[in-house]
Enzyme design. Structure first.
Site, short mmCIF file in Angstrom:
data_model
loop_
_atom_site.label_atom_id
_atom_site.label_comp_id
_atom_site.label_asym_id
_atom_site.label_seq_id
_atom_site.Cartn_x
_atom_site.Cartn_y
_atom_site.Cartn_z
CB ALA A 61 -0.88 -0.01 1.24
N GLY A 100 0.68 -5.23 0.86
CA GLY A 100 -0.40 -5.38 -0.11
C GLY A 100 0.08 -6.01 -1.41
CD GLU A 103 -2.34 -7.95 2.50
OE1 GLU A 103 -1.94 -6.78 2.36
OE2 GLU A 103 -3.25 -8.28 3.29
CD GLU A 123 0.97 -5.69 5.43
OE1 GLU A 123 1.85 -6.49 5.81
OE2 GLU A 123 0.36 -5.82 4.36
C1 LIG Z 1 -5.25 -1.30 3.38
C2 LIG Z 1 -3.81 -1.59 3.24
C3 LIG Z 1 -3.40 -2.92 3.81
C4 LIG Z 1 -2.01 -3.36 3.49
O1 LIG Z 1 -1.88 -4.66 3.98
C5 LIG Z 1 -1.03 -2.41 4.11
C6 LIG Z 1 0.29 -2.32 3.43
O2 LIG Z 1 0.58 -2.86 2.39
S1 LIG Z 1 1.39 -1.36 4.25
C7 LIG Z 1 2.84 -1.31 3.23
C8 LIG Z 1 3.66 -2.49 3.44
N1 LIG Z 1 4.89 -2.35 2.71
C9 LIG Z 1 6.07 -2.02 3.30
O3 LIG Z 1 6.15 -1.85 4.49
C10 LIG Z 1 7.27 -1.91 2.41
C11 LIG Z 1 8.00 -0.62 2.64
N2 LIG Z 1 9.09 -0.43 1.72
C12 LIG Z 1 10.28 -1.06 1.88
O4 LIG Z 1 10.47 -1.90 2.74
C13 LIG Z 1 11.38 -0.67 0.95
O5 LIG Z 1 11.10 0.60 0.46
C14 LIG Z 1 11.62 -1.60 -0.26
C15 LIG Z 1 12.18 -2.93 0.25
C16 LIG Z 1 10.34 -1.83 -1.03
C17 LIG Z 1 12.64 -0.94 -1.21
O6 LIG Z 1 13.79 -0.61 -0.48
P1 LIG Z 1 14.94 0.32 -1.10
O7 LIG Z 1 15.22 -0.11 -2.47
O8 LIG Z 1 16.02 0.36 -0.09
O9 LIG Z 1 14.29 1.76 -1.23
P2 LIG Z 1 13.76 2.75 -0.10
O10 LIG Z 1 13.27 2.03 1.09
O11 LIG Z 1 14.73 3.84 0.09
O12 LIG Z 1 12.45 3.32 -0.82
C18 LIG Z 1 12.54 4.10 -2.00
C19 LIG Z 1 11.50 5.18 -1.95
O13 LIG Z 1 10.21 4.57 -2.02
C20 LIG Z 1 9.42 5.00 -0.93
N3 LIG Z 1 8.56 3.87 -0.54
C21 LIG Z 1 8.94 2.60 -0.31
N4 LIG Z 1 7.87 1.83 -0.03
C22 LIG Z 1 6.79 2.66 -0.08
C23 LIG Z 1 5.42 2.46 0.10
N5 LIG Z 1 4.90 1.24 0.39
N6 LIG Z 1 4.60 3.51 -0.02
C24 LIG Z 1 5.08 4.73 -0.32
N7 LIG Z 1 6.40 4.98 -0.52
C25 LIG Z 1 7.23 3.95 -0.40
C26 LIG Z 1 10.42 5.37 0.16
O14 LIG Z 1 9.84 6.26 1.07
C27 LIG Z 1 11.53 5.98 -0.66
O15 LIG Z 1 11.15 7.30 -0.97
P3 LIG Z 1 12.24 8.49 -0.98
O16 LIG Z 1 11.42 9.70 -1.21
O17 LIG Z 1 13.17 8.14 -2.08
O18 LIG Z 1 12.91 8.45 0.38
#
Ligand SMILES: CCC[C@H](O)CC(=O)SCCNC(=O)CCNC(=O)[C@H](O)C(C)(C)COP(=O)([O-])OP(=O)([O-])OC[C@H]1O[C@@H](n2cnc3c(N)ncnc32)[C@H](O)[C@@H]1OP(=O)([O-])[O-]
Length: 716
Positions: A61, A100, A103, A123
Site C-alpha cells: 500500500a 499489499g 497480498e 505491515e
Molecule cells: C489497506 C492496506 C493494507 C495493506 O496490507 C497495508 C500495506 O501494504 S502497508 C505497506 C507495506 N509495505 C512495506 O512496508 C514496504 C515498505 N518499503 C520497503 O520496505 C522498501 O522501500 C523496499 C524494500 C520496497 C525498497 O527498499 P529500497 O530499495 O532500499 O528503497 P527505499 O526504502 O529507500 O524506498 C525508495 C523510496 O520509495 C518509498 N517507498 C517505499 N515503499 C513505499 C510504500 N509502500 N509507499 C510509499 N512509498 C514507499 C520510500 O519512502 C523511498 O522514498 P524516498 O522519497 O526516495 O525516500
C-alpha cells in the site's frame, strides 16, 4: 498506473507502474481494477500474468496515503475476482513483494519468484496488519506457526525461504516474466479449484488454544506495549478458527482500530524519518545531493577494545579491507580471536564464506599509511586520543579521512591537532558496534562536506542508520541523556526507588529503565564523564548544590562503593554473580537511599509513574528543542532516529520529538513550567525558547518545525 499488453497470443500481461516501488496508490489500484477487468472480459486472453515495472513487483500500500483521506477503489473485491476467475493468473515476482503487494500475489493462482526477490508482510512495522486478506490467506497456505512468525515480525524473506515454506511455486534465476508467461500458457484451460487459497482449510493444529496462548504471551513480551503485533495474532487466530469470510470481517475490524491509532502514525513517521536522515545538510548549506563522497576501499581501526572489535567486524562485513591496530600484544591476540569468531558465526548463519582474509592485524600504527579512512577507537581518554590523532596525521597518506569513535570528546579539538582538520569527522558507534543500527556522524566546524559525505556513505554500506549532527558536548544522544538521568537521580532523592523509575520507563516501552541500563553499561562510565566534565571534589563529598545549581551525588556515591553495575554483580540492583543478567531489587540500595535522605533532611514522598515520565522524558525533550534551536541537529527526525535506533526509545512512539508533538507542545510547555517553578535550580527544566515559539505559532506538526526554525534563524 497499470498497463495491459497481450503477449504470446493469449496472455494478458498486467504491469504495475508506480515508481519507485509500484506502491498501491489510488491510481495504481484503479489501474489494476481496470486492467484486470479488461483481461478477464477479453475472450482472446486465456491467462494473465501480473508483474511490476523496473524489476520490482510491489512495495505494498502507498504509505504516503495513510493519514490522508483515502480515495480510489479498495483491492479486496478485485482480489476476490482474480481468485474466482477461471483464467489462470500468475504473479511474476521480481525485487520485492511486500505487504499489499504480496497480498495481491496471494490472490493469484500461482506465484513465480526471481531468486533475488524478497517477500514479506511488514505491515506490523507500520503499526498495521495485512488487511487485504493477507492475514487470512497466509496461514491457510503455509500453516499457522510460520504465518504468525512472518506476520508478527514483518520479516522480509528470500525467494528460497518462500519456496521452502510453500509461499511461492517456483523460483527462477532467469527472466521471471518470461517464465511466468510460459507457465501461464501451460495451465490455460486447466482446473483452478485447488489454487484458490481462500478455499483452503487452515492446516490443523492440535491444542490450538494452548498454542495461541503461548504465542500471545511471547508476542506481548516482545511488543513493549505495541498493539499491532497483538492484533496480528488475533487476526491469524480468526483464520485458524473461522470460515474465510468471517475471518476477513475480523481482519477488517482489527485494521479499523489500528489504522487511526497514534502508534501507526508514529511507526509510519519512523519509516519516512529513517529515510529522511540520509538527506543530510550542514549549517554551511552543504547537502547530501551536492557533496561527492570519496571512495573508501581500505580502512583502519585503531584500538581493539570492545568498540574497535565491533567496528572491525562491521567494516569487514561491508566488504572493506581493514587494518586493525592494537599496540598491546595480548589485547591484539584476543581481539583477533573474537573478531574471527564473530565473522565465522555470521558467515555460517548466512551460508557464506567468512571474510577473515579482508583483515590484517598489526601492533604498529604505521601499518595504516595507505588506508583511505581511519577510525580511532581507543579508550575514551582525551590525552590518549590526542596522541593518536597526532600520530595519524603524521603517518597517513594525504587525503586520508580521520574519524574518532568518541561519545563525548570535542571533535574540533582533535581536528586541530592534525594537518588537515577538514578531513576529521566523529563516528559515534553504539555497542556492540556490529549489531547496533545507529551511527551518530559528527561534523566539526572545519569538517569538509566531502568528508561528511564519505562517512555517511560508509555508514550506509555498514547497514547503519547514519545521522549527521554538529559538534557539542555529548553530541545529540548523550547530551539529551544527561537531563533524563539527572531527573532519575532527583526522583530517588525525593522518594522513588530504582525499580519504580525503571518500571515506569519499561511500561512506556523502553526495553529497560535508566537504572538497569546504567548497570548494564557500567555505572562508572558516566561517573568518569561527570568527573571529567566537572571535577566533583574529594571522595565522599556529597554537596547537593554545585555552582548554585541542584546536583545529585547519588551516582558518584554508588560508584565510590565499587558498585559498577552488572559487571561487578552490584549496582542499582543486585546480581547473582558478576556478569549475570538477572537483576533483583537490592535492600542495600534501599537502605543507602534512606540513609542518604536522612542525612540531608529529605522526606520521601509517593511518586507515581506519570511524574517519572514527565520529569525524565520532558526534560530530555526540552534539551532536544535546544539542540534544534542551536542547529546541532538539522531537524526533529534526526533526533528521533538517534533515540529510536541508539537509545531504545520505543519505535511505536516515534522518537522524543514526535512524541512531544503527539502529547501536545502546549502541554509539554505547561508541565516544564510547572516543574521549573518547583525546581528553579534545575536549568534543564527551564522551557527552551524554541518550544515557546512553536507553541506561539499554534504547535505546528513535527514536519513543519524546520520551517519555523529556519524563520527564527533568518530573523537573527
Ligand atoms: C489497506 C492496506 C493494507 C495493506 O496490507 C497495508 C500495506 O501494504 S502497508 C505497506 C507495506 N509495505 C512495506 O512496508 C514496504 C515498505 N518499503 C520497503 O520496505 C522498501 O522501500 C523496499 C524494500 C520496497 C525498497 O527498499 P529500497 O530499495 O532500499 O528503497 P527505499 O526504502 O529507500 O524506498 C525508495 C523510496 O520509495 C518509498 N517507498 C517505499 N515503499 C513505499 C510504500 N509502500 N509507499 C510509499 N512509498 C514507499 C520510500 O519512502 C523511498 O522514498 P524516498 O522519497 O526516495 O525516500
Amino acid at each position: 498506473m497499470a498497463q495491459f499488453t497481450l503477449v504470446s497470443g493469449s496472455v494478458g500481461l498486467i504491469t504495475l507502474q508506480n515508481p519507485p516501488v509500484n506502491a498501491l496508490s489510488a491510481a495504481t489500484r484503479q489501474g489494476i481494477v481496470d486492467m484486470m477487468n479488461k483481461a478477464l472480459n477479453d475472450p482472446e486472453v486465456k491467462s494473465v500474468v501480473v508483474c511490476g515495472q523496473n524489476r520490482i513487483f510491489c512495495g505494498g500500500a502507498d504509505i504516503k496515503e495513510f493519514g490522508t483521506k483515502i480515495s480510489g477503489p479498495p483491492l479486496i473485491p478485485t482480489i476476490h475476482t482474480i481468485e474466482a476467475t477461471n483464467k489462470p493468473v500468475v504473479a511474476a515476482i521480481e525485487g520485492s513483494a511486500l505487504g499489499g503487494g504480496l497480498e495481491l500475489a496471494l490472490g493469484c493462482h500461482y506465484r513465480i519468484a526471481h531468486s533475488k526477490a524478497r517477500l514479506g508482510l511488514p505491515e506490523v512495522t507500520l503499526g498495521l496488519l495485512p488487511a487485504i486478506g493477507g492475514s487470512q490467506r497466509l496461514p491457510r497456505l503455509i500453516g499457522v506457526p510460520a504465518a504468525i512468525e512472518l506476520i508478527t515480525t514483518g520479516r522480509h524473506i528470500t525467494a528460497a525461504e518462500a519456496l521452502q515454506l510453500g509461499l511461492v511455486d517456483h523460483v527462477t534465476r532467469s527472466s521471471t516474466v518470461d517464465e511466468a508467461i510460459k507457465f501461464a500458457q501451460s495451465v490455460e484451460g486447466k482446473s483452478l479449484d485447488s489454487r484458490r487459497i481462500s478455499n483452503y482449510p487452515c492446516p490443523h493444529l492440535p491444542d490450538l488454544d494452548a498454542v495461541f496462548e503461548g504465542v500471545m504471551q511471547e508476542v506481548r513480551q516482545k511488543a513493549h506495549g505495541a498493539i499491532a503485533p497483538i492484533a496480528c495474532v488475533q487476526a491469524v487466530r480468526a483464520a485458524a478458527t473461522l470460515p474465510y469470510l468471517e475471518g476477513m470481517e475480523i481482519e477488517r475490524q482489527l485494521m479499523e482500530t489500528l489504522f487511526t491509532s497514534s502508534q501507526a502514525r508514529a511507526l509510519q513517521y519512523t519509516f519516512f524519518a529513517q529515510r529522511a536522515v540520509s538527506r543530510w545538510s550542514m549549517p554551511s548549506g552543504a547537502r547530501w545531493d551536492t557533496s561527492m563522497p570519496k571512495p573508501v576501499h581500505k580502512a583502519a581501526v585503531i584500538g581493539l577494545g570492545t568498540m574497535g572489535r565491533g567496528i572491525t567486524v562491521a567494516l569487514a562485513q561491508a566488504g572493506l579491507s581493514v587494518v586493525a591496530v592494537e599496540t598491546q600484544e595480548k589485547q591484539l591476540k584476543e581481539a583477533k580471536l573474537v573478531v574471527s569468531g564473530i565473522l565465522e558465526r555470521a558467515a555460517q548463519r548466512r551460508g557464506m564464506a567468512p571474510t577473515l582474509a579482508k583483515i590484517t592485524y598489526s601492533h604498529d600504527i604505521r601499518a595504516v599509511a595507505d588506508v583511505d579512512l581511519v577510525i580511532e577507537a581507543v579508550f575514551e581518554d582525551e590525552a590518549l586520543k590526542e596522541k593518536v590523532f597526532q600520530q595519524l596525521s603524521a603517518v597517513c597518506k594525504p587525503g586520508t579521512f580521520l574519524c574518532t569513535n568518541t561519545s563525548s570528546l570535542d571533535v574540533d579539538h582533535l581536528a586541530s591537532l592534525t594537518h588537515n582538520p577538514e578531513l576529521v569527522v566523529g563516528m559515534h558507534f553504539f555497542a556492540p558496534a556490529h549489531v547496533m543500527k545507529l551511527l551518530e556522524v559528527v561534523y566539526g566546524s572545519k569538517s569538509s562536506p566531502e568528508a561528511l559525505a564519505t562517512v555517511m556513505q560508509l555508514g550506509k554500506r555498514m547497514g547503519k542508520v547514519s545521522v549527521a549532527v554538529g559538534n557539542c558536548w555529548g553530541f545529540v544522544g548523550n547530551r539529551m541523556l544527561k537531563p533524563y538521568m539527572e531527573q532519575a537521580f532527583y526522583l530517588l532523592e525525593e522518594g522513588a526507588t530504582p525499580e519504580l523509575v525503571d518500571q515506569a520507563l519499561v511500561e512506556f516501552g523502553f526495553p529497560m529503565g535508566v537504572f538497569r541500563m546504567s548497570d548494564l553499561s557500567g555505572t562508572d562510565v558516566y561517573w568518569k564523564i561527570r568527573k571529567e566534565a566537572e571535577p566533583v571534589g574529594a571522595s565522599g563529598q556529597e554537596a547537593r548544590v554545585r555552582k548554585g545549581l541542584r546536583y545529585s551525588p547519588l551516582g558518584d556515591l554508588l560508584c565510590e562503593q565499587g558498585r559498577f553495575g552488572q559487571k561487578t554483580g552490584q549496582g542499582w540492583y543486585q546480581y547473582d554473580k558478576p556478569g549475570s543478567r538477572v537483576a533483583r531489587p537490592d535492600p542495600w540500595v534501599h537502605n543507602f537511599l534512606e540513609e542518604y535522605r536522612a542525612r540531608h533532611g529529605l522526606v520521601a514522598r509517593r511518586i507515581d509513574h506519570a511524574e517519572v515520565l514527565e520529569r525524565c522524558l520532558y526534560s530530555l525533550i526540552n534539551e532536544g528543542f535546544r539542540i534544534l534551536e542551536e542547529g546541532i541537529a538539522a531537524g526533529p527526525e534526526d533526533i528521533d532516529m538517534i533515540y529510536v535506533f541508539g537509545y531504545g526509545w520505543p519505535k511505536h512512539r516515534g522518537g522524543p520529538m514526535f512524541y512531544a508533538s503527539m502529547v501536545g507542545l502546549a502541554k509539554i510547555l505547561e508541565r516544564l513550567e510547572h516543574y521549573h517553578r518547583a525546581h528553579p535550580d534545575v536549568p534543564f527544566m527551564q522551557p527552551c525558547s524554541l518550544l515557546r515559539k512553536l507553541v506561539t505559532c499554534g504547535s505546528p506538526p513535527v514536519h513543519k518545525w524546520k520551517d519555523v526554525i529556519k524563520k527564527i534563524h533568518s530573523q537573527l
